[in-house]
Design a protein around this motif. Structure first.
Motif, mmCIF file in Angstrom:
data_model
loop_
_atom_site.group_PDB
_atom_site.id
_atom_site.type_symbol
_atom_site.label_atom_id
_atom_site.label_comp_id
_atom_site.label_asym_id
_atom_site.label_seq_id
_atom_site.Cartn_x
_atom_site.Cartn_y
_atom_site.Cartn_z
ATOM 1 N N ARG A 231 -8.908 2.839 -19.778
ATOM 2 C CA ARG A 231 -9.967 2.529 -18.811
ATOM 3 C C ARG A 231 -9.590 1.352 -17.927
ATOM 4 O O ARG A 231 -9.756 1.412 -16.698
ATOM 5 C CB ARG A 231 -11.257 2.205 -19.567
ATOM 6 N N LEU A 234 -6.988 2.080 -15.353
ATOM 7 C CA LEU A 234 -7.584 2.913 -14.309
ATOM 8 C C LEU A 234 -8.456 2.068 -13.386
ATOM 9 O O LEU A 234 -8.459 2.269 -12.160
ATOM 10 C CB LEU A 234 -8.411 4.030 -14.954
ATOM 11 N N TRP A 238 -8.195 1.719 -9.347
ATOM 12 C CA TRP A 238 -9.286 1.949 -8.400
ATOM 13 C C TRP A 238 -9.462 0.742 -7.485
ATOM 14 O O TRP A 238 -9.645 0.892 -6.273
ATOM 15 C CB TRP A 238 -10.584 2.231 -9.161
ATOM 16 N N LEU A 257 -17.324 12.377 -7.648
ATOM 17 C CA LEU A 257 -15.900 12.670 -7.558
ATOM 18 C C LEU A 257 -15.687 14.156 -7.329
ATOM 19 O O LEU A 257 -16.159 14.992 -8.101
ATOM 20 C CB LEU A 257 -15.190 12.234 -8.846
ATOM 21 N N ARG A 299 -5.388 10.822 -13.217
ATOM 22 C CA ARG A 299 -5.681 9.805 -14.224
ATOM 23 C C ARG A 299 -7.192 9.692 -14.484
ATOM 24 O O ARG A 299 -7.623 9.510 -15.623
ATOM 25 C CB ARG A 299 -5.121 8.448 -13.777
ATOM 26 N N THR A 300 -7.987 9.790 -13.413
ATOM 27 C CA THR A 300 -9.439 9.688 -13.559
ATOM 28 C C THR A 300 -9.988 10.873 -14.346
ATOM 29 O O THR A 300 -10.832 10.707 -15.241
ATOM 30 C CB THR A 300 -10.113 9.617 -12.172
ATOM 31 N N LYS A 301 -9.493 12.056 -14.032
ATOM 32 C CA LYS A 301 -9.948 13.259 -14.742
ATOM 33 C C LYS A 301 -9.547 13.193 -16.211
ATOM 34 O O LYS A 301 -10.331 13.561 -17.106
ATOM 35 C CB LYS A 301 -9.356 14.500 -14.084
ATOM 36 N N TYR A 303 -9.158 10.488 -17.971
ATOM 37 C CA TYR A 303 -10.026 9.511 -18.621
ATOM 38 C C TYR A 303 -11.358 10.146 -19.008
ATOM 39 O O TYR A 303 -11.877 9.928 -20.120
ATOM 40 C CB TYR A 303 -10.264 8.322 -17.686
ATOM 41 N N LEU A 320 -19.209 6.698 -14.402
ATOM 42 C CA LEU A 320 -17.819 6.986 -14.740
ATOM 43 C C LEU A 320 -17.276 6.056 -15.813
ATOM 44 O O LEU A 320 -16.769 6.517 -16.844
ATOM 45 C CB LEU A 320 -16.954 6.894 -13.475
#
Length: 426
Positions: A231, A234, A238, A257, A299-301, A303, A320
């Motif tokens: 996290r 990430l 961001w 998103l 990377r976000t997906k 997470y 998120l």
């Protein structure tokens, strides 16, 4: 015994957050500051964060009056407010951090009458050795402005209750004019020409070092636990990639998103009734749609699917980024992430979330140079990315900083081209 104060925020059914200044001992809201906040700020749709900051600054005035045994209401009955010596003392207090003012207030109250002079002298000596404890001139000026508005409001409210022939009416109006103009005259000026103290961005070397540290599997990674490491890396991506603010990052929801188009909607959701956090993170800038790189989207997906879903509480909301346990990550929790990083790596002792926003602008300037982007297009593109209106002058601040950087490089080149004296032994 001097009163102690604290801020408490109530969340209404509509989702609106409203802060109250309360007596710490009783928990009862203070009448005058509450009415002032309601009539002068809430009716103008000011953000709860603005109201909270105003009330926090008013505690300086209240503690000052307690320390000097000043009863403003009793004085107004006599057509008085503050004398010039008290005005100067109030402005000096406004330059101190609230924590220092609260500490000295507690010390003065706990000290006996015979000891009070000694304690006061000791606190003065301690403060003289810690000049850095004073807040910035800009912050002190904002604090003084809130106090000035509050005092003016108190007097106006009192004057409206007096008849035109009341003997205290004219002296009170004159006292208000003197105090208000005196506070304005004593407010610290902005930095103006002082550009050296402006916040800096991370240079390329520092950025590379930061990426090494925050890598999930890095032995230098300061955070514990797989979820925290994934996290937090990430979060840094961001911040660095999109240049968003803390409130914007913590307000991100999964439905914002779009992984088909790789876009993120940065939304303003003041007083969101679905946000369980009392101190709701808010976006200060405009709504906007920002692109996500393939890597950031991946990377976000990951997470969301591999880390966030492990917590049952995370299914109860759409935000998120979550804390360990699944609740939406709070502002305090986000700040703690960077506290840990700074504590483990002293080279980043000045790193904080907003510094990465400056770094994004620094990197943007370099890309604009490489692409040969003209100044007007650069200002518009930067304003959109940062969430500023096109008429805002904020974007010009960053182009000015880039101009200063280029001037520095040119100056060094000129110096290096100078012919050295023949007898120069260096």
């Amino acid at each position: 015994m001097a009163e102690r104060y604290r801020i408490e925020t109530s969340v209404f059914a509509s989702g609106e957050r409203f802060p109250f200044l309360v007596c710490a001992d009783t928990g009862i809201p203070l009448f005058d500051p509450t009415v002032f906040a309601l009539t002068e700020y809430r009716t103008r749709n000011r953000a709860s964060g603005t109201i909270e900051q105003m009330l926090r600054d008013l505690t300086v005035l209240l503690m000052f009056c307690n320390a000097h045994q000043i009863d403003l209401h009793a004085r107004m009955l006599d057509g008085r407010l503050l004398d010039l010596g008290e005005l100067d003392a109030l402005v000096r207090m406004c330059r101190l951090p609230l924590s220092v003012i609260e500490f000295e207030s507690r010390v003065d109250v706990s000290a006996s009458e015979s000891n009070r002079a000694v304690v006061s002298l000791q606190s003065y000596k301690a403060r003289s050795k810690n000049k850095h404890q004073e807040i910035s001139g800009e912050s002190a000026s904002v604090r003084i402005r809130y106090i000035q508005k509050y005092l003016g409001w108190l007097v106006d409210r009192r004057v409206l209750t007096l008849s035109a022939k009341h003997p205290a009416r004219l002296p009170l109006v004159q006292a208000k004019d003197i105090v208000v103009s005196g506070l304005i005259a004593r407010s610290p000026a902005g930095r103006g020409r002082n550009k050296v103290g402006r916040r800096k961005a991370l240079d390329e070397t520092a950025q590379e070092r930061l990426w090494q540290i925050v890598a999930v599997d890095s032995p230098e990674n300061p955070w514990e636990g797989r979820h925290a490491r994934v996290r937090n890396e990430l979060i840094v991506r961001w911040f660095m990639g999109l240049g968003i603010r803390r409130g914007e990052l913590l307000g991100l929801k999964i439905p914002d998103l779009n992984f088909r188009s790789n876009e993120a909607f940065i939304a303003r959701r003041a007083d969101d009734p679905t946000d369980p956090r009392v101190n709701q993170p808010n976006a200060k800038t405009l709504d906007r749609l920002l692109p996500m790189s393939d890597d950031l989207a991946r990377r976000t997906k990951a997470y969301i699917l591999q880390e966030r879903r492990k917590y049952g509480k995370a299914r109860a909301h759409a935000f998120l980024f979550v804390a360990n346990g699944g609740a939406p990550l709070s502002l305090r929790g986000l700040n703690k992430i960077f506290d840990v990083l700074r504590g483990k790596h002293r080279e980043f002792e000045e790193l904080f979330p907003h510094l990465m926003r400056h770094t994004t602008n620094f990197n943007f300037s370099k890309i604009a140079d490489e692409q040969g982007m003209d100044r007007e297009k650069e200002l518009k593109a930067r304003s959109h990315m940062m969430g500023w209106s096109e008429t805002s002058n904020t974007a010009a601040t960053y182009t000015q900083r880039e101009t200063e950087r280029k001037a520095r490089e040119a100056s060094l080149q000129l110096q290096n081209k100078m012919v050295k004296p023949i007898n120069d032994s260096q």
